[in-house]
Enzyme design. Structure first.
Site, PDB file in Angstrom:
ATOM      1  N   GLU A  49       0.934  -1.436  -0.312  1.00 55.43           N
ATOM      2  CA  GLU A  49       0.093   0.033   0.051  1.00 55.43           C
ATOM      3  C   GLU A  49       1.008   1.565   0.401  1.00 55.43           C
ATOM      4  OE1 GLU A  49      -3.957   2.004   1.928  1.00 55.43           O
ATOM      5  OE2 GLU A  49      -2.671   1.258   3.261  1.00 55.43           O
ATOM      6  N   ASP A  60      -5.246   9.728   8.539  1.00 57.45           N
ATOM      7  CA  ASP A  60      -4.550   9.503   8.585  1.00 57.45           C
ATOM      8  C   ASP A  60      -3.253  10.743  10.346  1.00 57.45           C
ATOM      9  OD1 ASP A  60      -2.706   8.143   7.094  1.00 57.45           O
ATOM     10  OD2 ASP A  60      -2.824   9.597   5.853  1.00 57.45           O
TER      11      ASP A  60
END
EC number: 4.2.1.20
Length: 267
Positions: A49, A60
């Site tokens: 990824e 995030d």
């Protein structure tokens, strides 16, 4: 057949979960990103990824946010990342999915972005800020091109939406193990096994688990109940730890860490 589907079929036959390391493209630089992808594959990683840096990531945590900022400050752009993926494809067929903000895709145009991604050698996208109710155009383009749009399911997802997402899933379903953002955790939620089991009853698409998976023990536990184990922040922390060392040492040391996680995940 898409590389993601092929890989999960191979692993299902072996009764092993996929190990999916996340790294930010361009941190500390794109050459090291390329070398890490190849190193991870050599160590036994199954799918990569690859984070495409964005100035305002919504899912995030601080470690990955900081890596995005460093890459952006060095001028890393989508075109540079796709060029790097093209270079990887000269040496490897490991499946690669990119985590990307929908605004990045939309700005380029969905058809144009997927065409360029395919040409470079990407196999799919994870788009955390695109609700399943609003991704019909992207899904249709992806399906026509044997490209995968990976959907997210969270612990807070309602039963109705979980069923809808499971029905539309491509490649694999990304189950977010914790409520909140990415990051390193000491422990995973008590209900994670139950939640994964419930999700797997709704779909034949593999289920991979990320967010908070930080140690080989975490990876071992997830690997017994899910089809894939995703680790990001803990790997990016290791990269930062060795960023001032020679590239060869960084790649070897981070590779050693990833190997430990893989050993945990695969038992």
């Amino acid at each position: 057949m898409n590389r993601i589907d092929k890989k999960f079929q191979e692993l299902k036959a072996k009764k092993k979960p996929a190990f999916i390391p996340f790294i930010t493209a361009g941190d500390p630089d794109l050459q090291i990103t390329k070398d890490l992808i190849l190193e991870f594959e050599k160590r036994g990683a199954d799918i990569i990824e690859l984070g495409i840096p964005f100035s305002d990531p919504i899912a995030d945590g601080p470690i990955i946010q900081a890596s995005y900022y460093r890459a952006l400050m060095k001028g890393v752009k989508v075109a540079h990342i796709l060029d790097m993926v093209s270079e990887v494809r000269k040496k490897s067929e490991i499946p690669i999915v990119s985590m990307v903000s929908y605004s990045t895709v939309f700005k380029k145009g969905c058809q144009h972005f997927i065409e360029n991604a395919l040409k470079a050698g990407l196999d799919g996208l994870t788009i955390p800020d695109l609700p399943v109710e609003e991704n019909s155009e992207l899904f249709e383009i992806a399906e026509r091109n044997n490209f995968k749009i990976i959907c997210f399911v969270a612990p807070t997802t309602t039963d109705h939406r979980m069923t809808m997402i499971a029905e539309r899933a491509q490649g694999f379903l990304y189950y977010i193990s914790v409520v909140g953002i990415t990051g390193i955790r000491d422990a995973l939620p008590d209900d994670i096994v139950q939640n994964i089991g419930r999700l797997k009853q709704l779909t034949k698409v593999p289920v991979a688990v990320g967010f908070g998976v930080s140690t080989s023990d975490h990876a071992k536990m997830i690997g017994t109940v899910a089809d894939g184990v995703i680790v990001g922040s803990a790997i990016m922390r290791e990269i930062v730890k060795f960023e001032k060392e020679p590239a060869e040492k960084l790649i070897r040391s981070v590779g050693d860490f990833v190997k430990q996680l893989i050993s945990g995940a695969k038992g």
